[in-house]
Enzyme design. Structure first.
Site, PDB file in Angstrom:
ATOM      1  N   ASP A 107       3.339  16.916  12.932  1.00 57.75           N
ATOM      2  CA  ASP A 107       3.740  16.603  11.552  1.00 57.75           C
ATOM      3  C   ASP A 107       2.515  16.472  10.646  1.00 57.75           C
ATOM      4  O   ASP A 107       2.390  15.522   9.882  1.00 57.75           O
ATOM      5  CB  ASP A 107       4.582  15.325  11.519  1.00 57.75           C
ATOM      6  CG  ASP A 107       5.344  15.162  10.201  1.00 57.75           C
ATOM      7  OD1 ASP A 107       5.517  16.171   9.482  1.00 57.75           O
ATOM      8  OD2 ASP A 107       5.762  14.039   9.887  1.00 57.75           O
ATOM      9  N   LEU A 151       0.822  -1.212   0.000  1.00 62.81           N
ATOM     10  CA  LEU A 151       0.000   0.000   0.000  1.00 62.81           C
ATOM     11  C   LEU A 151       0.852   1.256   0.000  1.00 62.81           C
ATOM     12  O   LEU A 151       0.390   2.329  -0.377  1.00 62.81           O
ATOM     13  CB  LEU A 151      -0.923   0.013   1.226  1.00 62.81           C
ATOM     14  CG  LEU A 151      -1.938  -1.121   1.328  1.00 62.81           C
ATOM     15  CD1 LEU A 151      -2.665  -1.049   2.668  1.00 62.81           C
ATOM     16  CD2 LEU A 151      -2.934  -1.057   0.179  1.00 62.81           C
ATOM     17  N   GLY A 198      10.632   1.024   5.776  1.00 60.13           N
ATOM     18  CA  GLY A 198       9.856  -0.188   5.561  1.00 60.13           C
ATOM     19  C   GLY A 198       8.703   0.042   4.608  1.00 60.13           C
ATOM     20  O   GLY A 198       8.663   1.026   3.876  1.00 60.13           O
ATOM     21  N   LYS A 223       2.138  -2.577   8.719  1.00 61.88           N
ATOM     22  CA  LYS A 223       3.316  -1.729   8.525  1.00 61.88           C
ATOM     23  C   LYS A 223       4.547  -2.453   9.042  1.00 61.88           C
ATOM     24  O   LYS A 223       4.583  -2.877  10.194  1.00 61.88           O
ATOM     25  CB  LYS A 223       3.132  -0.402   9.269  1.00 61.88           C
ATOM     26  CG  LYS A 223       4.243   0.617   9.064  1.00 61.88           C
ATOM     27  CD  LYS A 223       3.874   1.922   9.773  1.00 61.88           C
ATOM     28  CE  LYS A 223       4.910   3.002   9.568  1.00 61.88           C
ATOM     29  NZ  LYS A 223       4.503   4.277  10.242  1.00 61.88           N
ATOM     30  N   GLY A 266       8.038   3.521   2.703  1.00 65.17           N
ATOM     31  CA  GLY A 266       8.701   4.610   3.406  1.00 65.17           C
ATOM     32  C   GLY A 266      10.191   4.362   3.505  1.00 65.17           C
ATOM     33  O   GLY A 266      10.720   3.408   2.931  1.00 65.17           O
ATOM     34  N   LYS A 267      10.865   5.234   4.244  1.00 67.44           N
ATOM     35  CA  LYS A 267      12.316   5.146   4.371  1.00 67.44           C
ATOM     36  C   LYS A 267      12.740   3.884   5.104  1.00 67.44           C
ATOM     37  O   LYS A 267      13.784   3.304   4.815  1.00 67.44           O
ATOM     38  CB  LYS A 267      12.840   6.380   5.106  1.00 67.44           C
ATOM     39  CG  LYS A 267      14.354   6.454   5.192  1.00 67.44           C
ATOM     40  CD  LYS A 267      14.799   7.740   5.870  1.00 67.44           C
ATOM     41  CE  LYS A 267      16.321   7.807   5.963  1.00 67.44           C
ATOM     42  NZ  LYS A 267      16.771   9.040   6.646  1.00 67.44           N
TER      43      LYS A 267
END
EC number: 2.7.11.1
Length: 355
Positions: free
Chosen positions: A212, A95, A101, A118, A98-99
């Protein structure tokens, strides 16, 4: 911190930081089960085949099992925690990446319950020295229960990876929707900002600062509702002010750019930036000449709102993007703002018709 120390830390987290939130009642479980069932009927795993309909009773059973380790409710025999492992899941298509995983569509084999799994590589977390950030993300997100905040059902780890069992947001990343649309209509943008303000109000009452907020950290549920995610930079700050520089450059408030103390009001600034980007298609202080120029524009609040943005939306943006944090509009005021109220009946009606 070594991989082994990280593993010890995660083991401690499983037992020492259970949520104090009570298990949801039967009706809430049923609503969650039905919602997940709708998603099961509309997604496929890697083999491209539609998943078979699973009964509500099975979903309820699945949710009860998932709830126990989150809520920290021990069995009658003592604090026996349910152990998750990778063999329990059928892994589907990726889906996101990222950096550290990836995120995969996954199905719990016994019940057919759909989740987003995740995966994080321990060695990369240790090398980048963000183990505490991951632990904080798990601690905070596992205690949150709000319709506009992505649910963390549980977590587990093996020798090489950490796995977070997350709610599956059926419509994916908000950022991708914004890219395709270029910019959102006022009606859509106002709905999203109301839901974001609602979620942030919940967080702040629990003394959690997100820090964030940006389109990349927002997902959309199966009914198109906001799901705030990625709590890696979040903090639980009941009373103290903080000075850590974090978050994404375009969304940083002046107090963080200037290295000053900050409070939960950093999220109000980010909400103003988000409103601007929804309506314009780009963040307000972005400067293509480099980071230094962007920093300067933020510090000066060099805000230029295009003429096509209507006056009431301009008012909301301007009242959130205040240099002085104490002068920023409150979340309660955001939810009652005329620009929000003007469209609320429309998107509330559409939401009830689609449910």
């Amino acid at each position: 911190m070594s991989d082994s120390k990280l593993a010890d830390s995660l083991n401690c987290l499983s037992v020492s930081t259970p949520s104090t939130t009570a298990n949801p009642g039967r009706q809430q479980l049923l609503r969650l089960a039905v919602s997940n069932q709708r998603q099961v009927n509309n997604v496929s795993l890697a083999n491209g085949k539609e998943n078979k309909r699973t009964s509500n009773s099975k979903f309820n059973s699945s949710l009860r099992k998932i709830e126990e380790p989150i809520a920290g409710v021990p069995s009658s025999a003592g604090p026996q925690w349910r152990e998750f492992h990778i063999g329990m899941f059928e892994i589907g298509k990726p889906l996101g990446k990222g950096k550290f995983g990836r995120v995969y569509l996954a199905k719990e084999k016994k019940t057919g319950f759909i989740v987003a799994l995740k995966t994080l590589h321990k060695s990369e977390l240790v090398q980048s020295k963000i183990e505490k950030q991951v632990r904080r993300e798990i601690e905070i997100q596992s205690n949150l229960r709000h319709k506009n905040i992505l649910r963390l059902y549980g977590h587990f780890h093996d020798e090489k990876r950490i796995y977070l069992i997350l709610e599956f947001a059926g419509r994916g990343e908000l950022y991708q929707h914004l890219r395709r649309a270029k910019r959102f209509s006022e009606e859509v943008a106002s709905k999203y900002i109301f839901q974001m303000a609602n979620a942030l109000s919940y967080l702040h009452k629990k003394h959690v600062i997100h820090r964030d907020i940006k389109p990349e950290n927002i997902l959309l549920g199966i009914d198109g509702e906001i799901k705030l995610s990625d709590f890696g930079w979040s903090v639980h700050a009941p009373s103290n002010r903080r000075t850590t520089l974090c978050g994404t450059l375009d969304y940083l408030p002046p107090e963080m750019v200037e290295g000053k103390e900050h409070t939960e009001k950093v999220d109000l600034w980010s909400l103003g930036v988000l409103t601007y980007e929804f309506l314009v298609g780009a963040p307000p202080f972005e400067d293509m000449s480099g980071h230094s120029a962007t920093y300067k524009r933020i510090a000066k609040v060099d805000l230029k709102i295009p003429s096509f943005v209507p006056p009431d939306a301009r008012d909301l943006i301007s009242r959130l993007l205040q240099h002085n944090p104490e002068k920023r509009m409150s979340l309660e005021q955001v939810m009652r703002h005329p620009w929000i109220v003007k469209y609320k009946d429309s998107w509330t009606r559409k939401s009830s018709e689609s449910s």
